[in-house]
Design a protein around this motif. Structure first.
Motif, mmCIF file in Angstrom:
data_model
loop_
_atom_site.group_PDB
_atom_site.id
_atom_site.type_symbol
_atom_site.label_atom_id
_atom_site.label_comp_id
_atom_site.label_asym_id
_atom_site.label_seq_id
_atom_site.Cartn_x
_atom_site.Cartn_y
_atom_site.Cartn_z
ATOM 1 N N VAL A 177 17.905 -37.066 54.026
ATOM 2 C CA VAL A 177 17.186 -38.236 55.350
ATOM 3 C C VAL A 177 18.600 -39.051 55.755
ATOM 4 O O VAL A 177 19.776 -39.379 55.225
ATOM 5 C CB VAL A 177 16.845 -39.152 54.208
ATOM 6 N N VAL A 178 18.392 -39.320 56.711
ATOM 7 C CA VAL A 178 19.363 -40.596 57.590
ATOM 8 C C VAL A 178 18.742 -41.629 57.296
ATOM 9 O O VAL A 178 17.097 -41.785 57.837
ATOM 10 C CB VAL A 178 19.445 -40.181 59.062
ATOM 11 N N VAL A 179 19.383 -43.152 56.684
ATOM 12 C CA VAL A 179 19.031 -44.400 56.365
ATOM 13 C C VAL A 179 19.737 -45.043 56.905
ATOM 14 O O VAL A 179 21.516 -44.570 57.049
ATOM 15 C CB VAL A 179 19.217 -44.563 54.735
ATOM 16 N N ASP A 180 19.172 -45.642 58.163
ATOM 17 C CA ASP A 180 19.966 -47.159 58.923
ATOM 18 C C ASP A 180 19.765 -48.304 58.219
ATOM 19 O O ASP A 180 18.475 -48.697 58.048
ATOM 20 C CB ASP A 180 19.199 -46.878 60.519
ATOM 21 N N CYS A 181 21.098 -48.808 58.048
ATOM 22 C CA CYS A 181 20.487 -49.764 56.893
ATOM 23 C C CYS A 181 21.293 -51.297 57.982
ATOM 24 O O CYS A 181 21.157 -52.523 57.492
ATOM 25 C CB CYS A 181 21.692 -50.311 55.951
ATOM 26 N N ALA A 182 20.859 -51.392 58.733
ATOM 27 C CA ALA A 182 20.977 -52.050 60.181
ATOM 28 C C ALA A 182 22.088 -53.006 59.475
ATOM 29 O O ALA A 182 22.633 -54.555 60.020
ATOM 30 C CB ALA A 182 20.079 -53.691 60.041
ATOM 31 N N HIS A 183 23.245 -52.742 59.247
ATOM 32 C CA HIS A 183 24.726 -53.010 58.303
ATOM 33 C C HIS A 183 23.831 -55.053 58.031
ATOM 34 O O HIS A 183 24.270 -56.450 58.142
ATOM 35 C CB HIS A 183 25.157 -53.896 59.713
ATOM 36 N N GLY A 184 22.546 -54.393 56.884
ATOM 37 C CA GLY A 184 22.223 -55.748 56.373
ATOM 38 C C GLY A 184 22.186 -55.359 54.792
ATOM 39 O O GLY A 184 23.071 -55.084 54.440
ATOM 40 N N ALA A 185 21.197 -56.399 54.136
ATOM 41 C CA ALA A 185 21.257 -56.064 52.724
ATOM 42 C C ALA A 185 21.051 -55.039 51.811
ATOM 43 O O ALA A 185 21.671 -55.289 50.741
ATOM 44 C CB ALA A 185 19.848 -57.741 52.855
ATOM 45 N N ALA A 186 20.630 -54.142 52.733
ATOM 46 C CA ALA A 186 19.987 -52.952 51.277
ATOM 47 C C ALA A 186 21.088 -51.739 52.073
ATOM 48 O O ALA A 186 21.414 -50.836 51.190
ATOM 49 C CB ALA A 186 19.199 -52.316 52.195
ATOM 50 N N TRP A 187 22.134 -52.631 52.378
ATOM 51 C CA TRP A 187 23.003 -51.148 52.600
ATOM 52 C C TRP A 187 24.216 -50.312 51.735
ATOM 53 O O TRP A 187 24.596 -49.138 52.057
ATOM 54 C CB TRP A 187 24.864 -52.163 53.445
ATOM 55 N N SER A 188 24.213 -51.170 50.640
ATOM 56 C CA SER A 188 24.430 -50.408 49.465
ATOM 57 C C SER A 188 23.467 -49.828 49.155
ATOM 58 O O SER A 188 23.460 -48.664 48.112
ATOM 59 C CB SER A 188 24.999 -51.453 48.332
ATOM 60 N N VAL A 189 22.441 -50.742 48.164
ATOM 61 C CA VAL A 189 21.439 -50.620 47.281
ATOM 62 C C VAL A 189 20.201 -49.670 48.092
ATOM 63 O O VAL A 189 19.860 -48.678 47.634
ATOM 64 C CB VAL A 189 20.420 -51.840 46.418
ATOM 65 N N GLY A 190 19.879 -49.289 49.549
ATOM 66 C CA GLY A 190 19.440 -48.269 50.287
ATOM 67 C C GLY A 190 19.874 -47.567 50.251
ATOM 68 O O GLY A 190 19.301 -46.150 49.788
ATOM 69 N N PRO A 191 21.055 -46.472 50.134
ATOM 70 C CA PRO A 191 21.444 -45.312 50.302
ATOM 71 C C PRO A 191 21.460 -44.945 49.068
ATOM 72 O O PRO A 191 21.334 -43.402 48.351
ATOM 73 C CB PRO A 191 22.712 -45.585 51.004
ATOM 74 N N GLU A 192 21.779 -46.179 47.559
ATOM 75 C CA GLU A 192 22.111 -45.128 46.313
ATOM 76 C C GLU A 192 20.662 -44.721 45.996
ATOM 77 O O GLU A 192 20.645 -44.196 45.434
ATOM 78 C CB GLU A 192 22.210 -46.482 45.701
ATOM 79 N N ALA A 193 19.281 -45.944 46.207
ATOM 80 C CA ALA A 193 18.046 -45.583 45.547
ATOM 81 C C ALA A 193 17.387 -44.180 46.359
ATOM 82 O O ALA A 193 17.423 -43.481 45.203
ATOM 83 C CB ALA A 193 17.474 -46.460 45.994
ATOM 84 N N LEU A 194 18.120 -43.474 47.569
ATOM 85 C CA LEU A 194 17.480 -42.744 47.991
ATOM 86 C C LEU A 194 17.905 -41.549 47.233
ATOM 87 O O LEU A 194 17.830 -40.480 46.770
ATOM 88 C CB LEU A 194 17.276 -42.488 49.265
ATOM 89 N N ARG A 195 19.459 -41.693 47.215
ATOM 90 C CA ARG A 195 20.516 -40.505 47.146
ATOM 91 C C ARG A 195 19.985 -40.386 44.719
ATOM 92 O O ARG A 195 19.695 -39.196 44.351
ATOM 93 C CB ARG A 195 21.492 -40.814 46.430
ATOM 94 N N ARG A 196 19.201 -41.797 43.729
ATOM 95 C CA ARG A 196 19.129 -41.491 43.306
ATOM 96 C C ARG A 196 18.364 -40.898 42.423
ATOM 97 O O ARG A 196 17.808 -40.276 41.372
ATOM 98 C CB ARG A 196 19.640 -42.839 42.590
ATOM 99 N N ALA A 197 17.413 -40.799 43.840
ATOM 100 C CA ALA A 197 15.667 -40.047 43.925
ATOM 101 C C ALA A 197 15.999 -38.974 44.186
ATOM 102 O O ALA A 197 14.957 -38.089 44.247
ATOM 103 C CB ALA A 197 15.447 -41.222 44.388
ATOM 104 N N GLY A 198 16.983 -38.149 44.593
ATOM 105 C CA GLY A 198 16.795 -37.039 44.692
ATOM 106 C C GLY A 198 17.292 -36.387 46.448
ATOM 107 O O GLY A 198 17.691 -35.059 46.429
ATOM 108 N N ALA A 199 17.585 -37.482 46.751
ATOM 109 C CA ALA A 199 17.390 -36.636 48.375
ATOM 110 C C ALA A 199 19.104 -36.733 49.362
ATOM 111 O O ALA A 199 20.105 -37.699 47.938
ATOM 112 C CB ALA A 199 17.423 -37.805 49.391
ATOM 113 N N GLU A 200 19.685 -35.534 49.533
ATOM 114 C CA GLU A 200 21.135 -35.581 50.679
ATOM 115 C C GLU A 200 21.056 -36.841 51.436
ATOM 116 O O GLU A 200 19.958 -36.833 52.299
ATOM 117 C CB GLU A 200 21.012 -34.354 50.883
#
Length: 448
Positions: A177-200
């Protein structure tokens, strides 16, 4: 600014419309209104304050914290976190109030102030009116031990991610998955949640500097995400906005997946698990007719509301429904969150893909979007849009022409002399022709 509160808090040009003085005064007034309503009875009041990365959020959050503490409210400052993360923390910690400094998908010069009541719910209109009515009133200021204390909570983001992961019906192993965080508030927690859920996870738009939020990236600018998905050979792309309360997606071929398609896929996922309360999805009148037809064919009712997430939320809470949202990607999963949550939406959409073992395009293909044309007719008396006989006759004729595979919607603007004419049809040419004809009638009949 006239009335300060709009449909989603107070929003405007930072340091011009939304000033430090206003932020402080609104916070003091909010503390007084909630105290007089008994929200703080029997205990020392506590608030959670957070923001998105905009530079103006630094001084505005400082003003909010100062206002609350001066009114005797203890403040937990969680720093940069998504709006839904702050709503969750208000509910999870039993706080009496939450405040978010963000202008969501707006450009960086804007900012906003949004309040959450106990439980992480948005304030009702009457409470917002009461806050405005008490701005800058004379008041007895606490002293000594009566003033609020301020603490920082560096672990708040981690607890929010834990909550998100606890809702997951299926892990994401095998998905890139590619995740675009919009240089916004999810810049850290968004990718962390997806990685910890098992996604590359491949991350873009995750280097906020205070001035680049939503700037050419995120859910309002999907081109970089589309390019990255194709370049990386990813299974999907996810785009958040500045405060991560909404989510759009891109499939493996780079095609955009909008909020209607996301809601359709999630509705069927919940229905399969017996978790779609009332077998009903709540959407606004602007959702594509394709969503309504797809849900109807699968035994899911669609309850439509006025445009705006607060109307979706009101209908969901009144009816006890579990899923609702907007075409923009603002999706509410009320069993897990009190407001739209982009990261939560992304996790559950990708979980559906992983669960079925099918491409994202197939999973969201349950919703076949009909061509939708929107024409703004300016310089008209919007108040007569629903009562003019000539307009009504033209709309009826258009609806008869379109039949069951088309739709007409006239929406008067709430702030301008403008009427929006929206037409859906099986073919683009037909939608364009009908919209142009109706726009001409509206312009002629309602001209100022």
């Amino acid at each position: 600014m006239g009335r300060y509160f709009g449909t989603d808090g107070v929003r405007g040009l930072a340091n011009v419309d939304v000033t430090a003085e206003l932020a402080l005064d609104l916070s003091v007034a909010a503390a007084h209104v909630l105290a007089d309503a008994g929200a703080f009875s029997g205990h020392r009041p506590r608030a959670v304050v957070g923001r998105d990365p905009r530079a103006s959020g630094e001084f505005l959050s400082a003003a909010v914290v100062a206002g609350l503490a001066s009114a005797g409210v203890d403040v937990v400052d969680v720093g940069v976190l998504p709006t839904p993360g702050i709503a969750h923390l208000v509910a999870a910690t039993g706080a009496d109030l939450g405040v978010v400094l963000s202008a969501s998908h707006n450009p960086v010069p804007d900012n906003g102030i949004k309040f959450f009541a106990r439980g992480g719910h948005k304030l009702p209109d009457e409470v917002e009116d009461a806050i405005e009515g008490r701005l800058r009133e004379t008041w007895a200021r606490p002293t000594g031990a009566g003033v609020g204390r301020v603490t920082a909570d560096a672990g708040a983001g981690g607890r929010y991610v834990e909550h998100l992961l606890s809702t997951l019906p299926h892990r994401l192993e095998g998905l890139k998955v590619v995740v675009d965080c919009a240089h916004g508030a999810a810049w850290s927690v968004g990718p962390e949640a997806l990685r910890r859920a098992g996604a590359e996870v491949v991350v873009i738009g995750a280097s906020p500097d205070g001035l680049n939020t939503n700037d050419g990236v995120g859910s309002t600018h999907l081109e970089p995400l589309q390019a990255a998905v194709l370049a990386e050979g990813a299974d999907a792309g996810i785009a958040f906005d500045g405060d991560a309360d909404r989510c759009l997606a891109v499939d493996a071929a780079g095609a955009v997946v909008d909020g209607d398609q996301i809601m359709g896929a999630l509705a069927l996922a919940l229905a399969d698990r017996g978790q779609l309360h009332g077998d009903t999805l709540v959407a606004t009148v602007m959702s594509n007719l394709g969503l309504l037809l797809a849900m109807r064919s699968r035994g899911v009712q669609v309850l439509q509301t006025g445009v705006g997430d607060r109307y979706v939320l009101e209908a969901m809470r009144e009816g006890g429904y579990s899923l609702g949202g907007e075409q923009s990607g603002h999706v509410v999963m009320l069993d897990h969150q009190t407001t739209g949550d982009g990261v939560l939406t992304a996790l559950h959409l990708l979980a559906r893909v992983a669960e079925l073992g099918r491409p994202l395009a197939d999973v969201v293909g349950v919703v076949q979007r009909l061509p939708q044309v929107l024409v703004n007719v300016k310089g008209v008396d919007r108040s007569r849009a629903s009562s003019d006989a000539g307009v009504a006759e033209a709309v009826a004729a258009a609806e008869a022409e379109l039949g069951t595979t088309g739709r007409v919607l006239l929406r008067p603007s709430g702030t301008e002399p403008l009427v929006r004419v929206m037409v859906e049809a099986g073919e683009v040419a037909q939608a364009e022709a009908v919209a142009a004809r109706l726009a001409g009638v509206v312009s002629a009949r309602l001209a100022l």
